[in-house]
Design a protein around this motif. Structure first.
Motif, PDB file in Angstrom:
ATOM      1  N   GLY A  48       0.788  -1.222   0.000  1.00 42.79           N
ATOM      2  CA  GLY A  48       0.000   0.000   0.000  1.00 42.79           C
ATOM      3  C   GLY A  48       0.823   1.275   0.000  1.00 42.79           C
ATOM      4  O   GLY A  48       0.315   2.333   0.382  1.00 42.79           O
ATOM      5  N   LEU A  49       2.069   1.183  -0.433  1.00 39.55           N
ATOM      6  CA  LEU A  49       2.887   2.393  -0.535  1.00 39.55           C
ATOM      7  C   LEU A  49       2.337   3.294  -1.631  1.00 39.55           C
ATOM      8  O   LEU A  49       1.766   2.803  -2.614  1.00 39.55           O
ATOM      9  CB  LEU A  49       4.334   2.030  -0.875  1.00 39.55           C
ATOM     10  CG  LEU A  49       5.151   1.333   0.205  1.00 39.55           C
ATOM     11  CD1 LEU A  49       6.450   0.800  -0.375  1.00 39.55           C
ATOM     12  CD2 LEU A  49       5.438   2.298   1.349  1.00 39.55           C
ATOM     13  N   SER A  50       2.528   4.584  -1.475  1.00 41.57           N
ATOM     14  CA  SER A  50       2.170   5.478  -2.572  1.00 41.57           C
ATOM     15  C   SER A  50       3.191   5.268  -3.684  1.00 41.57           C
ATOM     16  O   SER A  50       4.294   4.773  -3.441  1.00 41.57           O
ATOM     17  CB  SER A  50       2.185   6.942  -2.116  1.00 41.57           C
ATOM     18  OG  SER A  50       3.515   7.380  -1.915  1.00 41.57           O
ATOM     19  N   GLN A  51       2.820   5.654  -4.899  1.00 44.73           N
ATOM     20  CA  GLN A  51       3.755   5.493  -6.005  1.00 44.73           C
ATOM     21  C   GLN A  51       5.032   6.284  -5.742  1.00 44.73           C
ATOM     22  O   GLN A  51       6.123   5.818  -6.063  1.00 44.73           O
ATOM     23  CB  GLN A  51       3.108   5.924  -7.322  1.00 44.73           C
ATOM     24  CG  GLN A  51       2.179   4.871  -7.877  1.00 44.73           C
ATOM     25  CD  GLN A  51       1.742   5.168  -9.288  1.00 44.73           C
ATOM     26  OE1 GLN A  51       0.582   4.979  -9.608  1.00 44.73           O
ATOM     27  NE2 GLN A  51       2.633   5.606 -10.151  1.00 44.73           N
ATOM     28  N   ARG A  52       4.916   7.450  -5.149  1.00 43.66           N
ATOM     29  CA  ARG A  52       6.091   8.282  -4.846  1.00 43.66           C
ATOM     30  C   ARG A  52       7.004   7.574  -3.844  1.00 43.66           C
ATOM     31  O   ARG A  52       8.218   7.519  -4.027  1.00 43.66           O
ATOM     32  CB  ARG A  52       5.654   9.629  -4.308  1.00 43.66           C
ATOM     33  CG  ARG A  52       6.832  10.521  -3.910  1.00 43.66           C
ATOM     34  CD  ARG A  52       6.369  11.869  -3.504  1.00 43.66           C
ATOM     35  NE  ARG A  52       5.731  12.439  -4.690  1.00 43.66           N
ATOM     36  CZ  ARG A  52       5.579  13.723  -4.928  1.00 43.66           C
ATOM     37  NH1 ARG A  52       5.997  14.580  -4.045  1.00 43.66           N
ATOM     38  NH2 ARG A  52       5.004  14.150  -6.016  1.00 43.66           N
ATOM     39  N   GLU A  53       6.409   7.032  -2.762  1.00 39.81           N
ATOM     40  CA  GLU A  53       7.204   6.319  -1.757  1.00 39.81           C
ATOM     41  C   GLU A  53       7.897   5.104  -2.380  1.00 39.81           C
ATOM     42  O   GLU A  53       9.068   4.850  -2.115  1.00 39.81           O
ATOM     43  CB  GLU A  53       6.316   5.849  -0.605  1.00 39.81           C
ATOM     44  CG  GLU A  53       5.736   6.948   0.246  1.00 39.81           C
ATOM     45  CD  GLU A  53       4.606   6.450   1.151  1.00 39.81           C
ATOM     46  OE1 GLU A  53       4.434   7.079   2.218  1.00 39.81           O
ATOM     47  OE2 GLU A  53       3.895   5.484   0.800  1.00 39.81           O
ATOM     48  N   LEU A  54       7.157   4.375  -3.193  1.00 44.30           N
ATOM     49  CA  LEU A  54       7.705   3.182  -3.832  1.00 44.30           C
ATOM     50  C   LEU A  54       8.849   3.552  -4.774  1.00 44.30           C
ATOM     51  O   LEU A  54       9.895   2.885  -4.776  1.00 44.30           O
ATOM     52  CB  LEU A  54       6.594   2.434  -4.570  1.00 44.30           C
ATOM     53  CG  LEU A  54       6.941   1.076  -5.166  1.00 44.30           C
ATOM     54  CD1 LEU A  54       7.524   0.130  -4.124  1.00 44.30           C
ATOM     55  CD2 LEU A  54       5.693   0.466  -5.805  1.00 44.30           C
ATOM     56  N   ALA A  55       8.687   4.605  -5.546  1.00 42.28           N
ATOM     57  CA  ALA A  55       9.744   5.048  -6.468  1.00 42.28           C
ATOM     58  C   ALA A  55      11.015   5.386  -5.683  1.00 42.28           C
ATOM     59  O   ALA A  55      12.125   5.014  -6.097  1.00 42.28           O
ATOM     60  CB  ALA A  55       9.271   6.259  -7.273  1.00 42.28           C
ATOM     61  N   GLN A  56      10.863   6.045  -4.545  1.00 42.89           N
ATOM     62  CA  GLN A  56      12.026   6.388  -3.723  1.00 42.89           C
ATOM     63  C   GLN A  56      12.704   5.136  -3.182  1.00 42.89           C
ATOM     64  O   GLN A  56      13.925   5.029  -3.194  1.00 42.89           O
ATOM     65  CB  GLN A  56      11.619   7.295  -2.564  1.00 42.89           C
ATOM     66  CG  GLN A  56      11.247   8.692  -3.002  1.00 42.89           C
ATOM     67  CD  GLN A  56      10.639   9.516  -1.865  1.00 42.89           C
ATOM     68  OE1 GLN A  56      10.182   8.989  -0.862  1.00 42.89           O
ATOM     69  NE2 GLN A  56      10.638  10.830  -2.059  1.00 42.89           N
ATOM     70  N   ARG A  57      11.915   4.175  -2.737  1.00 42.92           N
ATOM     71  CA  ARG A  57      12.487   2.971  -2.119  1.00 42.92           C
ATOM     72  C   ARG A  57      13.189   2.066  -3.117  1.00 42.92           C
ATOM     73  O   ARG A  57      14.123   1.362  -2.742  1.00 42.92           O
ATOM     74  CB  ARG A  57      11.411   2.205  -1.365  1.00 42.92           C
ATOM     75  CG  ARG A  57      10.956   2.983  -0.144  1.00 42.92           C
ATOM     76  CD  ARG A  57      10.122   2.173   0.774  1.00 42.92           C
ATOM     77  NE  ARG A  57       9.576   3.046   1.812  1.00 42.92           N
ATOM     78  CZ  ARG A  57       8.859   2.604   2.808  1.00 42.92           C
ATOM     79  NH1 ARG A  57       8.592   1.326   2.923  1.00 42.92           N
ATOM     80  NH2 ARG A  57       8.391   3.447   3.704  1.00 42.92           N
TER      81      ARG A  57
END
Length: 148
Positions: A48-57
Motif C-alpha cells: 500500500g505504498l504510494s507510487q512516490r514512496e515506492l519510487a524512492q524505495r
C-alpha cells in the motif's frame, strides 16, 4: 578503454550479469520481468505504498515506475488504488498472484546464490560480504571525504 579481462571490475560485472540473467530466466515463467523483483520485495515489506514512496524505495524515477507498474498490473502482480483520504495519491498493492510470484523470485534468488557459492566455506562467504560492504561504503562516500 576496456578493462582487462582479468581485472576485478570486469570479473565483478560479468558475475553480476550472469547472476541477474539466471534469476531473470527462472522468474520469467511467473511473468516477473527484469527490474520488477525490487518492487515486489518493497511491497512485501509494506503493502500500500504510494507510487512516490515506492519510487524512492526502489530508486526509480516516478515516470519509470509508472511504466513498470502498468506492465505489472497487466500481468496481475499488483493493483493501484486511490488513497482513502487523498484521491490524488495512488497506492500500490500486491495481488495474490504477486505474492506467489514473490515466493518464486525468492526461491530463484536462493537457488542461484547456492550455485554461485558452491564450494565456498562459510568463513569465505562472510569475508566476501565484509569486503563488498566495504566497497559499497567506499563508493557511497563522497570523494572529498574518502581522501581524508
Amino acid at each position: 578503454m576496456q578493462p582487462f579481462p582479468d581485472s576485478l571490475t570486469h570479473l565483478m560485472r560479468h558475475v553480476l550479469k550472469q547472476h541477474r540473467r539466471e534469476v531473470d530466466r527462472l522468474i520469467h515463467e511467473y511473468e516477473v520481468y527484469p527490474g520488477q523483483p525490487p518492487v515486489l520485495f518493497r511491497l512485501c515489506e509494506q503493502d500500500g505504498l504510494s507510487q512516490r514512496e515506492l519510487a524512492q524505495r526502489v530508486r526509480l524515477t516516478p515516470a519509470t515506475l509508472t511504466v513498470m507498474l502498468t506492465r505489472m498490473e497487466k500481468t496481475g502482480l499488483v493493483e493501484r488504488r486511490p488513497d482513502d483520504r487523498d484521491q490524488r495519491i495512488s497506492r500500490v498493492y500486491m495481488t495474490a498472484k504477486g505474492r506467489a510470484a514473490l515466493d518464486a523470485v525468492g526461491g530463484a534468488i536462493r537457488s542461484v546464490e547456492q550455485r554461485a557459492f558452491a564450494g565456498f566455506l562459510p568463513e569465505e562467504q562472510l569475508l566476501l560480504r565484509r569486503l563488498l560492504m566495504q566497497m559499497q561504503h567506499n563508493l557511497d562516500t563522497p570523494d572529498s571525504l574518502a581522501d581524508e
